[in-house]
Motif scaffolding. Sequence first.
Motif, PDB file in Angstrom:
ATOM      1  N   ASN A   1      -1.654  -3.779   2.615  1.00 46.83           N
ATOM      2  CA  ASN A   1      -3.074  -4.464   2.647  1.00 46.83           C
ATOM      3  C   ASN A   1      -3.189  -6.020   2.720  1.00 46.83           C
ATOM      4  O   ASN A   1      -2.692  -6.633   1.806  1.00 46.83           O
TER       5      ASN A   1
ATOM      6  N   LYS B   1       0.870  -1.315  -0.044  1.00 51.23           N
ATOM      7  CA  LYS B   1      -0.061   0.112  -0.061  1.00 51.23           C
ATOM      8  C   LYS B   1       0.993   1.230   0.025  1.00 51.23           C
ATOM      9  O   LYS B   1       0.487   2.127  -0.759  1.00 51.23           O
TER      10      LYS B   1
ATOM     11  N   ASP C   1      -4.960  -3.403   7.048  1.00 50.27           N
ATOM     12  CA  ASP C   1      -3.231  -2.984   6.747  1.00 50.27           C
ATOM     13  C   ASP C   1      -2.623  -3.414   7.958  1.00 50.27           C
ATOM     14  O   ASP C   1      -2.891  -3.041   9.023  1.00 50.27           O
TER      15      ASP C   1
END
Length: 188
Positions: free
Chosen positions: A122, A116, A139
Amino acid sequence: MKNLKTIAVALFVAVASISVNAQTKKIDTKASTIKWVGKKVTGEHSGTVNFKDGAVVFKGKKLAGGSFTVDMTSLTATDLTGEYQGKLNGHLKADDFFGTDKYPTATLVFKKIGSKAKDIYNVTADLTIKGITKPVNFDITVKGNTATTAFNVDRTKYDIKYGSGNFFEGLGDKTINDEFELAVALKF
């Protein structure tokens, strides 16, 4: 035939170099933590649950996998003490919540990982609670030998419906939120 042997050797070298790059790091179960918060109309409770084992997998410096087992029998409230803590712990371990006698562990297995931002990934993972597996998404930040994440889990997806306003009417101020919050810190 010579070309076929050359191709086979090249393929073997390529596969070997990929597997050499993968590195599995076991978590330190004593230093890694899982903190939970469960909310209800009139307040909230918080506590901890311990890891039984787990590992993260890296390819080079990138997160590539993870698998964790949680000791559900270690589930405890930390916002209460004495008799009230004992009652809440007993209820959380009972069949209408986590049923720890029948389901002493829960598992989380990373299935898909996307980058990410720098050090942030993620993750889509399979979470198994009470023998029921459902996907979760979150996340996770990885720095050095630590990783941290926070995410919510809808308990009703795992047949934990006690006090849920979506399943029972007339609960009023005894309604318990369907989602509970997890904050996880891994050390490896």
